[in-house]
Design a protein around this motif. Structure first.
Motif, PDB file in Angstrom:
ATOM      1  N   TYR A  88       1.290  -1.376  -0.468  1.00 10.38           N
ATOM      2  CA  TYR A  88      -0.083   0.081   0.169  1.00 10.38           C
ATOM      3  C   TYR A  88       0.637   1.210  -0.024  1.00 10.38           C
ATOM      4  O   TYR A  88       1.579   1.451   0.968  1.00 10.38           O
ATOM      5  CB  TYR A  88      -1.260   0.301   1.749  1.00 10.38           C
ATOM      6  N   PRO A  90      -0.449   5.553   0.050  1.00 10.45           N
ATOM      7  CA  PRO A  90      -1.288   6.291  -0.430  1.00 10.45           C
ATOM      8  C   PRO A  90      -0.951   7.691  -1.571  1.00 10.45           C
ATOM      9  O   PRO A  90      -2.120   7.841  -1.983  1.00 10.45           O
ATOM     10  CB  PRO A  90      -1.310   6.993   1.226  1.00 10.45           C
ATOM     11  N   ASN A 106      -2.434   2.606  -4.507  1.00  9.50           N
ATOM     12  CA  ASN A 106      -3.036   3.588  -3.425  1.00  9.50           C
ATOM     13  C   ASN A 106      -4.466   2.614  -3.822  1.00  9.50           C
ATOM     14  O   ASN A 106      -4.739   1.791  -4.315  1.00  9.50           O
ATOM     15  CB  ASN A 106      -2.942   5.096  -3.874  1.00  9.50           C
ATOM     16  N   CYS A 107      -5.527   3.238  -2.714  1.00  8.69           N
ATOM     17  CA  CYS A 107      -6.979   2.239  -2.945  1.00  8.69           C
ATOM     18  C   CYS A 107      -7.455   1.808  -4.260  1.00  8.69           C
ATOM     19  O   CYS A 107      -8.242   0.882  -4.414  1.00  8.69           O
ATOM     20  CB  CYS A 107      -7.734   2.834  -1.734  1.00  8.69           C
ATOM     21  N   SER A 135      -9.763   6.128   8.232  1.00  7.46           N
ATOM     22  CA  SER A 135      -8.901   5.314   8.155  1.00  7.46           C
ATOM     23  C   SER A 135      -8.299   5.576   9.996  1.00  7.46           C
ATOM     24  O   SER A 135      -7.417   6.534  10.292  1.00  7.46           O
ATOM     25  CB  SER A 135      -7.643   5.011   7.501  1.00  7.46           C
ATOM     26  N   TYR A 137      -4.448   3.862  12.231  1.00 10.31           N
ATOM     27  CA  TYR A 137      -3.199   2.892  12.280  1.00 10.31           C
ATOM     28  C   TYR A 137      -2.710   3.418  13.590  1.00 10.31           C
ATOM     29  O   TYR A 137      -2.040   4.936  13.828  1.00 10.31           O
ATOM     30  CB  TYR A 137      -2.673   3.512  10.984  1.00 10.31           C
ATOM     31  N   HIS A 148     -13.474   7.460  -1.474  1.00  9.49           N
ATOM     32  CA  HIS A 148     -12.189   6.138  -1.148  1.00  9.49           C
ATOM     33  C   HIS A 148     -13.067   5.507  -2.398  1.00  9.49           C
ATOM     34  O   HIS A 148     -14.516   5.548  -2.437  1.00  9.49           O
ATOM     35  CB  HIS A 148     -12.740   5.868  -0.049  1.00  9.49           C
ATOM     36  N   ASP A 165      -7.598  -1.331   2.500  1.00 13.60           N
ATOM     37  CA  ASP A 165      -7.000  -0.128   3.252  1.00 13.60           C
ATOM     38  C   ASP A 165      -8.941  -1.444   4.242  1.00 13.60           C
ATOM     39  O   ASP A 165      -9.800  -0.878   4.525  1.00 13.60           O
ATOM     40  CB  ASP A 165      -7.645   0.613   3.839  1.00 13.60           C
ATOM     41  N   VAL A 168     -10.577   0.732   7.904  1.00 14.77           N
ATOM     42  CA  VAL A 168     -11.386   2.043   7.629  1.00 14.77           C
ATOM     43  C   VAL A 168     -12.918   2.295   7.961  1.00 14.77           C
ATOM     44  O   VAL A 168     -13.428   1.300   7.688  1.00 14.77           O
ATOM     45  CB  VAL A 168     -11.591   2.395   5.517  1.00 14.77           C
TER      46      VAL A 168
END
Length: 380
Positions: A88, A90, A106-107, A135, A137, A148, A165, A168
């Protein structure tokens, strides 16, 4: 739930692209950018390079698995060390070939890759959009994002979501299916924002125009065009960009904020104030905005204000476990360990469906709080 259909190519071609790659090149303004700055076409974005297609056939298609087994094998192929070993990133808004070359996504890039490969493997998949997410972390804290995407699948009558992700929280509506043009609009808009940040005005404009060529009602691109025009001093055009965005989506927070700032810059304080008032009303009813105000208050160590904002966020979105966790933290920092324990327990209970790791994390925090309270009771 119906699924978007793509061209299924089962032949052993050396390169492949789904049906959406046959769309004409997006409309791009010819006023500014040079030919070398032209955005890639849909076909170029979605082209599957020969080595990746061969890997897909070897690992997923040719063994003749069931659709459910093909789905499992596709996920394994994308993430395991013998496949793409995807990581991943971003910032990685990449075409499929770039994702293959860098092994980063990224997503959005992941979703374009996954949906394309899934459909080539005969799996019913489509792109989905979420308006707002949070999100979280353990290393870097909590990140709020507007916009998203992820992949929706339909398998033997059952529907599901595949998301790069796992940490989320979606808004109340959750993922909504979008067509291929809107998915590509996301790609062009992201790339445009990257070029705008880098100061490449002409290329940024070309990408935003490409996004609107795919989806003329794509509010994010209209807002970004407004930002771009305001940056270069084209204030009248920026005003028209924001007006278009707000006509399409009157409660769009970024456009309200940017338009208010633009009118203030142009000396129209009355219109600036009206838009600021509209924005305040939107934010008052938006749990994500209230959450971010709480985070800002917490950062400046105004824990009483943080508690107020987080409580409002919880009131608006009661089942959001990150909101309860943030409220627990602020209660604790404000010296109210009892309420902190209550909110931490609520966060733990609501996190049950998000995975054992997160639930265990909340449980550990709750245990620490209870031990701290017990020590305080014994000391008294």
């Amino acid at each position: 739930m119906t699924a978007c259909r793509f061209l299924l190519m089962m032949c052993m071609a050396l390169a492949a692209a789904p049906a959406w790659a046959a769309d004409p090149a997006p409309a791009v303004s010819t006023a500014g950018p040079s030919a070398t700055a032209a955005p890639p076409t849909p076909a170029q974005i979605l082209e599957v390079p020969a080595p990746l297609l061969a890997l897909l056939h070897e690992r997923v298609i040719d063994p003749g698995y069931s659709r459910e087994r093909r789905l499992q094998r596709l996920v394994e192929m994308i993430f395991d060390a013998q496949g793409l070993h995807l990581a991943y990133d971003p910032e990685a808004t990449y075409a499929i070939t770039e994702t293959w070359q860098t092994r980063r996504a990224n997503c959005l890039s992941f979703t374009l890759l996954f949906v394309t490969l899934a459909n080539l493997a005969g799996i019913d998949a489509h792109v989905q959009e979420v308006a707002q997410v949070v999100s979280w972390y353990q290393a870097s804290g909590v990140i709020y994002s507007v916009g998203h995407v992820n992949a929706g699948i339909v398998l033997d009558g059952r529907s599901g979501t595949v998301d790069l992700d796992h940490n989320v929280l979606y808004d109340h509506l959750g993922p909504q299916r979008i067509n291929r043009q809107r998915a590509l609009a996301h790609f062009y808009n992201n790339r445009g924002a990257d070029h705008m940040t880098a100061g490449d005005v002409d290329t940024a404009r070309a990408y935003f125009s490409a996004a609107l060529g795919m989806a003329p009602d794509f509010v994010a691109a209209w807002n970004n065009l407004g930002v771009l025009d305001a940056r270069i001093g084209n204030l009248d055009q920026a005003r028209r960009d924001y007006e278009t965005a707000l006509r399409l989506q009157p409660r769009h927070g970024a456009s309200l904020s940017n338009a208010s700032a633009l009118y203030r810059r142009m000396g129209d304080t009355r219109q600036a104030g009206l838009l600021a008032s509209r924005l305040a009303r939107v934010q008052r009813s938006d749990p994500f905005a209230q959450y971010m105000f709480g985070a800002q208050a917490e950062q400046r160590r105004d824990y009483a204000a943080a508690v107020r904002f987080y409580r409002r966020a919880v009131h608006l979105y009661e089942t959001a476990h990150p909101f309860h966790f943030a409220l627990a933290r602020s209660y604790f920092l404000a010296g109210d360990a009892r309420r902190a324990s209550i909110e931490m327990q609520r966060a733990r209970d609501l996190a049950g469906e998000s995975g054992d790791a997160l639930r265990s994390r909340y449980q550990a925090k709750l245990d620490s709080l209870q031990r701290w309270r017990q020590r305080g009771t014994n000391a008294n």
